[in-house]
Design a protein around this motif. Structure first.
Motif, mmCIF file in Angstrom:
data_model
loop_
_atom_site.group_PDB
_atom_site.id
_atom_site.type_symbol
_atom_site.label_atom_id
_atom_site.label_comp_id
_atom_site.label_asym_id
_atom_site.label_seq_id
_atom_site.Cartn_x
_atom_site.Cartn_y
_atom_site.Cartn_z
ATOM 1 N N ASP A 61 20.342 51.036 -97.767
ATOM 2 C CA ASP A 61 20.703 49.770 -97.278
ATOM 3 C C ASP A 61 21.572 49.348 -98.190
ATOM 4 N N VAL A 62 22.459 49.986 -98.823
ATOM 5 C CA VAL A 62 23.516 49.376 -99.696
ATOM 6 C C VAL A 62 24.396 48.779 -98.829
ATOM 7 N N GLY A 63 24.713 48.946 -97.650
ATOM 8 C CA GLY A 63 25.710 48.558 -96.681
ATOM 9 C C GLY A 63 25.434 47.029 -96.512
ATOM 10 N N TRP A 64 24.254 46.518 -96.575
ATOM 11 C CA TRP A 64 24.031 45.078 -96.247
ATOM 12 C C TRP A 64 24.867 44.067 -97.313
ATOM 13 N N LYS A 65 25.391 44.778 -98.384
ATOM 14 C CA LYS A 65 26.028 43.884 -99.098
ATOM 15 C C LYS A 65 27.354 43.106 -98.764
ATOM 16 N N ARG A 66 27.767 44.177 -97.615
ATOM 17 C CA ARG A 66 29.136 43.828 -96.991
ATOM 18 C C ARG A 66 29.008 42.942 -95.650
ATOM 19 N N ILE A 67 27.661 42.804 -95.306
ATOM 20 C CA ILE A 67 27.506 41.532 -94.445
ATOM 21 C C ILE A 67 27.426 40.145 -94.667
ATOM 22 N N ASP A 68 28.052 39.298 -94.114
ATOM 23 C CA ASP A 68 27.702 37.820 -94.411
ATOM 24 C C ASP A 68 26.201 37.680 -94.290
ATOM 25 N N PRO A 69 25.681 36.957 -95.704
ATOM 26 C CA PRO A 69 24.306 36.759 -95.933
ATOM 27 C C PRO A 69 23.947 35.857 -95.192
ATOM 28 N N ASP A 70 24.753 34.799 -94.490
ATOM 29 C CA ASP A 70 24.185 33.813 -93.679
ATOM 30 C C ASP A 70 23.833 34.497 -92.347
ATOM 31 N N LEU A 71 24.448 35.463 -92.099
ATOM 32 C CA LEU A 71 24.089 36.058 -90.537
ATOM 33 C C LEU A 71 22.931 37.245 -90.834
ATOM 34 N N LEU A 72 22.359 37.431 -91.969
ATOM 35 C CA LEU A 72 21.416 38.660 -92.186
ATOM 36 C C LEU A 72 20.222 38.489 -91.393
ATOM 37 N N LEU A 73 19.655 37.450 -91.423
ATOM 38 C CA LEU A 73 18.468 37.171 -90.640
ATOM 39 C C LEU A 73 18.732 37.208 -89.011
ATOM 40 N N LEU A 74 19.722 36.972 -88.641
ATOM 41 C CA LEU A 74 20.274 37.289 -87.120
ATOM 42 C C LEU A 74 20.032 38.594 -86.767
ATOM 43 N N ALA A 75 20.420 39.438 -87.556
ATOM 44 C CA ALA A 75 20.154 40.883 -87.135
ATOM 45 C C ALA A 75 19.190 41.551 -87.223
ATOM 46 N N VAL A 76 17.870 40.957 -87.847
ATOM 47 C CA VAL A 76 16.608 41.575 -87.682
ATOM 48 C C VAL A 76 15.651 40.606 -87.181
ATOM 49 N N GLY A 77 14.409 41.170 -87.037
ATOM 50 C CA GLY A 77 13.426 39.939 -86.734
ATOM 51 C C GLY A 77 12.896 40.144 -85.518
ATOM 52 N N ARG A 78 12.169 39.149 -84.691
ATOM 53 C CA ARG A 78 11.492 39.403 -83.383
ATOM 54 C C ARG A 78 12.464 39.342 -82.287
ATOM 55 N N ASN A 79 13.209 38.406 -82.430
ATOM 56 C CA ASN A 79 14.732 38.299 -81.360
ATOM 57 C C ASN A 79 15.911 38.204 -82.012
ATOM 58 N N PRO A 80 16.368 39.284 -82.339
ATOM 59 C CA PRO A 80 17.740 39.662 -83.172
ATOM 60 C C PRO A 80 18.746 39.364 -82.288
ATOM 61 N N THR A 81 19.776 38.368 -82.423
ATOM 62 C CA THR A 81 20.830 38.226 -81.675
ATOM 63 C C THR A 81 22.283 39.145 -82.414
ATOM 64 N N ARG A 82 22.079 39.591 -83.443
ATOM 65 C CA ARG A 82 23.344 40.107 -83.872
ATOM 66 C C ARG A 82 23.244 41.675 -84.337
ATOM 67 N N LYS A 83 22.612 42.212 -83.227
ATOM 68 C CA LYS A 83 22.382 43.889 -83.693
ATOM 69 C C LYS A 83 23.571 44.620 -83.766
ATOM 70 N N ASP A 84 24.624 44.253 -83.525
ATOM 71 C CA ASP A 84 25.828 44.752 -84.100
ATOM 72 C C ASP A 84 25.962 44.940 -85.634
#
Length: 207
Positions: A61-84
């Protein structure tokens, strides 16, 4: 069995370099718990290779460091909108992990095999090897640990039973090995049982 030292001595230098990349979204704590779970699975799945599985789970999971932290919860969870972003973190992870592994070149570790697992650990559903399956199950299995459930409840402001219901509906079918499925199902059953203790204790007292 895990004794006083969670991390294999070979993996300590990797962990020290990985830590600065894991200080987002509880990834540092998640990684350590998933590493411990991977060690248990390795004891139960003798055909899996410890020298591939443990470095891969440590660096996955070291790559999450380069993702905007404000977008992290949009990538996971019940209804993710930023699977990219999930795919992006894998690609960044391969780059970061390669630099760490090539700098240390840990003895007995197949660097390309480790990187192949990191590249796709979240975006590929079917296991590409028993090593890949063990890493995927340790990563996903974290959700069913006490630490994982507490963390997820905090992310989404849900109670423990809501989290268990989500795990049973979404996560458990994704566990790939019999050992992983048994672990996740067992942990969810324990939480459900614990939630009913007061009910049955009260009924017993009323008799």
């Amino acid at each position: 069995m895990i004794g006083d030292n969670l991390l294999h001595p070979r993996d300590l230098p990797l962990w020290e370099e990985a830590k600065p990349f894991l200080d987002v979204r509880n990834n540092d704590e998640h990684t350590l718990v998933a590493y411990g779970l991977a060690r248990v699975f390795l004891e139960q799945i003798p055909e899996a290779e410890e020298s591939v599985v443990l470095p891969a789970i440590l660096l996955h999971d070291v790559g999450w460091k380069r993702i905007d932290p404000d977008l992290l919860l949009l990538a996971v969870g019940r209804n993710p909108t930023r699977k990219d972003l999930v795919r992006d973190h894998e690609l960044h992870g391969v780059e970061i992990a390669r630099a760490i592994l090539e700098r240390h070149r840990p003895k007995g570790v197949d660097i390309e095999a480790v990187l192949a697992i990191i590249d796709g650990h979240d975006t590929t559903r079917e296991p590409r090897s028993i090593n890949d399956a063990a890493v995927k199950d340790a990563d996903k299995g974290w959700r069913a640990t006490p630490h994982g459930m507490k963390t997820i409840c905090g992310w989404y402001d849900t109670d423990i039973l809501e989290t268990v219901e989500t795990l049973e509906r979404v996560s458990n079918p994704y566990m790939l090995t019999p050992q992983g499925r048994a672990f996740a199902e067992g942990m969810c059953a324990v939480i459900r049982a614990e939630a009913q203790i007061e009910k049955y204790m009260k009924e017993a007292a009323d008799v």
